[in-house]
Design an enzyme around this catalytic site. Structure first.
Site, short mmCIF file in Angstrom:
data_model
loop_
_atom_site.label_atom_id
_atom_site.label_comp_id
_atom_site.label_asym_id
_atom_site.label_seq_id
_atom_site.Cartn_x
_atom_site.Cartn_y
_atom_site.Cartn_z
N GLY A 1 0.86 -1.18 0.00
CA GLY A 1 0.00 0.00 0.00
C GLY A 1 0.89 1.22 0.00
O GLY A 1 1.97 1.21 -0.59
N GLU A 2 0.48 2.25 0.69
CA GLU A 2 1.29 3.47 0.79
C GLU A 2 1.79 3.57 2.22
O GLU A 2 1.00 3.70 3.15
CB GLU A 2 0.44 4.68 0.38
CG GLU A 2 1.24 5.86 -0.11
CD GLU A 2 1.97 6.57 1.01
OE1 GLU A 2 3.21 6.70 0.92
OE2 GLU A 2 1.32 6.97 1.99
N SER A 3 3.09 3.49 2.40
CA SER A 3 3.67 3.35 3.75
C SER A 3 3.32 4.50 4.69
O SER A 3 3.08 4.27 5.88
CB SER A 3 5.18 3.17 3.66
OG SER A 3 5.79 4.22 2.96
N CYS B 1 6.37 -5.25 0.59
CA CYS B 1 6.42 -3.97 -0.10
C CYS B 1 6.38 -2.82 0.93
O CYS B 1 7.34 -2.64 1.67
CB CYS B 1 5.31 -3.88 -1.15
SG CYS B 1 5.62 -2.59 -2.39
N ARG C 1 12.69 3.62 -0.78
CA ARG C 1 11.41 3.51 -1.48
C ARG C 1 11.63 3.57 -2.99
O ARG C 1 12.58 4.18 -3.46
CB ARG C 1 10.49 4.66 -1.05
CG ARG C 1 9.92 4.45 0.32
CD ARG C 1 9.16 5.63 0.87
NE ARG C 1 8.16 6.15 -0.04
CZ ARG C 1 7.17 6.96 0.32
NH1 ARG C 1 7.04 7.32 1.57
NH2 ARG C 1 6.32 7.41 -0.56
N ILE D 1 6.02 -4.31 -7.47
CA ILE D 1 5.17 -3.19 -7.87
C ILE D 1 5.67 -1.94 -7.13
O ILE D 1 5.52 -1.85 -5.91
CB ILE D 1 3.68 -3.44 -7.55
CG1 ILE D 1 3.21 -4.72 -8.23
CG2 ILE D 1 2.84 -2.24 -7.98
CD1 ILE D 1 1.82 -5.17 -7.82
N ARG D 2 6.28 -1.01 -7.87
CA ARG D 2 6.87 0.20 -7.24
C ARG D 2 7.60 -0.19 -5.95
O ARG D 2 7.37 0.38 -4.89
CB ARG D 2 5.80 1.27 -6.98
CG ARG D 2 5.24 1.88 -8.25
CD ARG D 2 4.28 3.02 -7.99
NE ARG D 2 3.17 2.66 -7.12
CZ ARG D 2 2.10 1.96 -7.47
NH1 ARG D 2 1.99 1.54 -8.71
NH2 ARG D 2 1.15 1.69 -6.61
N HIS E 1 5.70 -9.07 -3.77
CA HIS E 1 4.34 -9.47 -3.37
C HIS E 1 4.13 -10.97 -3.57
O HIS E 1 3.64 -11.40 -4.61
CB HIS E 1 3.30 -8.71 -4.21
CG HIS E 1 3.25 -7.26 -3.93
ND1 HIS E 1 2.39 -6.71 -3.02
CD2 HIS E 1 3.96 -6.22 -4.45
CE1 HIS E 1 2.56 -5.40 -2.98
NE2 HIS E 1 3.51 -5.08 -3.83
N GLU F 1 1.88 -12.79 -2.39
CA GLU F 1 0.44 -13.06 -2.43
C GLU F 1 -0.15 -12.96 -3.83
O GLU F 1 -1.29 -13.37 -4.06
CB GLU F 1 -0.30 -12.12 -1.46
CG GLU F 1 -0.47 -10.69 -1.93
CD GLU F 1 0.76 -9.80 -1.81
OE1 GLU F 1 0.63 -8.60 -2.12
OE2 GLU F 1 1.85 -10.28 -1.42
#
Length: 198
Positions: free
Chosen positions: A52-54, A84, A115, A142-143, A178, A180
């Protein structure tokens, strides 16, 4: 065995499903719950911090008291995994982006993270990695962040382009990718057994 997935952001449902499949493959009777509230992690045997967004996740877990529950679980030797953005939050040190946004970190993994380590032009990619204790694993990035430095008690499990993308400190597992998002449950299985081996 009860596993909590902190459901603030990210691939929460995918982690729930992967963990259920991993429990079944290991022959462990268990329950996997997504939570956004205090009180669930403290009654769990393991916890996952998804991506997500940390900055957003950090604000929510620290303001809601979930961070204290994660710290307590880790202290008890129970498995803790971050993927992530979850890796960023587990780490002790962040890069200038983390500092600029005043993102509070849990400090459970003696590591420094960067990041978006692979650049914006490579926002999403999949590569086969050789992951210690797991073997070849098709990792989805992913990013993605990466670990740039580790302390002496941290075991490096996988690298990509000379950067650390998987590491473990006792019962705490941090991944830049990831697991998952694949059908391969071996990393979730490894995570679930961390309490036994730490």
């Amino acid at each position: 065995m009860k596993v909590a997935v902190v459901g603030v952001q990210g691939d929460v449902e995918e982690h729930v499903l992967a963990t259920k499949r991993a429990l079944k493959r290991l022959g462990i009777d268990g329950e996997v719950v997504a939570t956004r509230r205090r009180g669930v992690v403290s009654r769990s045997d393991a916890v996952i911090l998804p991506g997500g967004e940390s900055t957003t996740i950090s604000k929510l877990i620290f303001s809601d008291g979930i961070a204290d529950e994660i710290l307590q679980l880790a202290e008890e030797g129970k498995p803790v995994m971050g993927t992530c953005a979850g890796l960023i939050l587990l780490s002790k040190y962040g890069d200038e982006q983390v500092e600029k946004t005043n993102t509070k970190l849990l400090g459970l993994l003696d590591a420094k993270v960067k990041r978006n380590a692979f650049g914006r032009q490579r926002e999403s990619f999949q590569v086969p990695l050789d992951v210690k204790y797991v073997g070849k694993f098709d990792a989805v990035f992913i990013r993605a962040p990466a670990i740039t430095e580790v302390g002496k008690d941290v075991e490096v499990l996988a690298t990509f382009e000379n950067l650390i993308v998987a590491a473990r400190q006792k019962n705490v597992l941090g991944l830049a990718f990831h697991p998952e998002l694949t059908d391969d449950t071996r990393i979730h299985e490894f995570f679930l057994k961390l309490g036994e081996t730490s």
